[in-house]
Design a protein around this motif. Structure first.
Motif, PDB file in Angstrom:
ATOM      1  N   MET A   8     -15.581 -13.919  14.055  1.00  0.00           N
ATOM      2  CA  MET A   8     -16.239 -14.440  13.661  1.00  0.00           C
ATOM      3  C   MET A   8     -18.074 -14.688  14.180  1.00  0.00           C
ATOM      4  SD  MET A   8     -15.817 -16.870  11.472  1.00  0.00           S
ATOM      5  CE  MET A   8     -17.134 -18.354  10.905  1.00  0.00           C
ATOM      6  N   LYS A   9     -17.809 -14.622  15.707  1.00  0.00           N
ATOM      7  CA  LYS A   9     -19.246 -14.765  16.051  1.00  0.00           C
ATOM      8  C   LYS A   9     -20.118 -13.171  15.221  1.00  0.00           C
ATOM      9  CE  LYS A   9     -18.618 -17.634  20.786  1.00  0.00           C
ATOM     10  NZ  LYS A   9     -18.664 -17.542  21.386  1.00  0.00           N
ATOM     11  N   LEU A  10     -19.311 -12.549  15.718  1.00  0.00           N
ATOM     12  CA  LEU A  10     -19.961 -10.848  15.289  1.00  0.00           C
ATOM     13  C   LEU A  10     -20.687 -11.205  13.579  1.00  0.00           C
ATOM     14  CD1 LEU A  10     -20.419  -8.713  15.411  1.00  0.00           C
ATOM     15  CD2 LEU A  10     -18.183  -7.471  14.874  1.00  0.00           C
ATOM     16  N   PHE A  11     -20.055 -11.982  12.972  1.00  0.00           N
ATOM     17  CA  PHE A  11     -19.927 -11.963  11.365  1.00  0.00           C
ATOM     18  C   PHE A  11     -21.214 -13.136  11.135  1.00  0.00           C
ATOM     19  CE2 PHE A  11     -19.570 -14.509   7.421  1.00  0.00           C
ATOM     20  CZ  PHE A  11     -19.111 -13.340   6.211  1.00  0.00           C
ATOM     21  N   LEU A  12     -20.874 -13.347  11.597  1.00  0.00           N
ATOM     22  CA  LEU A  12     -22.421 -14.215  11.784  1.00  0.00           C
ATOM     23  C   LEU A  12     -23.799 -14.273  12.223  1.00  0.00           C
ATOM     24  CD1 LEU A  12     -20.890 -17.908  12.916  1.00  0.00           C
ATOM     25  CD2 LEU A  12     -21.648 -17.725  10.649  1.00  0.00           C
ATOM     26  N   SER A  13     -23.728 -13.129  13.739  1.00  0.00           N
ATOM     27  CA  SER A  13     -24.415 -12.553  13.874  1.00  0.00           C
ATOM     28  C   SER A  13     -24.630 -11.707  13.032  1.00  0.00           C
ATOM     29  CB  SER A  13     -24.668 -11.607  15.293  1.00  0.00           C
ATOM     30  OG  SER A  13     -24.063 -12.876  16.165  1.00  0.00           O
ATOM     31  N   ILE A  14     -24.302 -11.241  12.001  1.00  0.00           N
ATOM     32  CA  ILE A  14     -24.094 -10.116  11.462  1.00  0.00           C
ATOM     33  C   ILE A  14     -25.416 -10.731  10.324  1.00  0.00           C
ATOM     34  CG2 ILE A  14     -23.889  -8.285   9.306  1.00  0.00           C
ATOM     35  CD1 ILE A  14     -21.641  -7.582  11.218  1.00  0.00           C
TER      36      ILE A  14
END
Length: 79
Positions: A1-7
């Motif tokens: 989820m954090k990776l998706f938000l970072s992207i």
């Protein structure tokens, strides 16, 4: 989820860069804010990890060395 938000955030920042001077200004303000906040967090972590009186041992040894040196000089002069 954090990776998706970072992207998503990186994509938004990339779009801001193409909006001209206003987008670049906003992008730079965000980057400077992140860097400033990072320095504040690093300072807080440093205060918790390194105790405030960590150099007392060094200071004690240095003071003891100065006293011993002075005593040796007094003995050399007195003899």
């Amino acid at each position: 989820m954090k990776l998706f938000l970072s992207i998503l955030l990186a994509g938004l920042l990339g779009i801001l860069a193409f909006l001209g001077p206003i987008g670049i200004y906003i992008l730079c303000a965000i980057i400077v804010g992140i860097i400033f906040r990072s320095f504040i967090l690093l300072n807080e972590i440093h205060k918790q990890v390194v105790p405030a009186n960590a150099n007392d041992k060094v200071k004690d040894v240095y003071e003891r060395y100065i006293k011993e040196r002075d005593e040796k000089e007094r003995k050399a002069i007195g003899e």
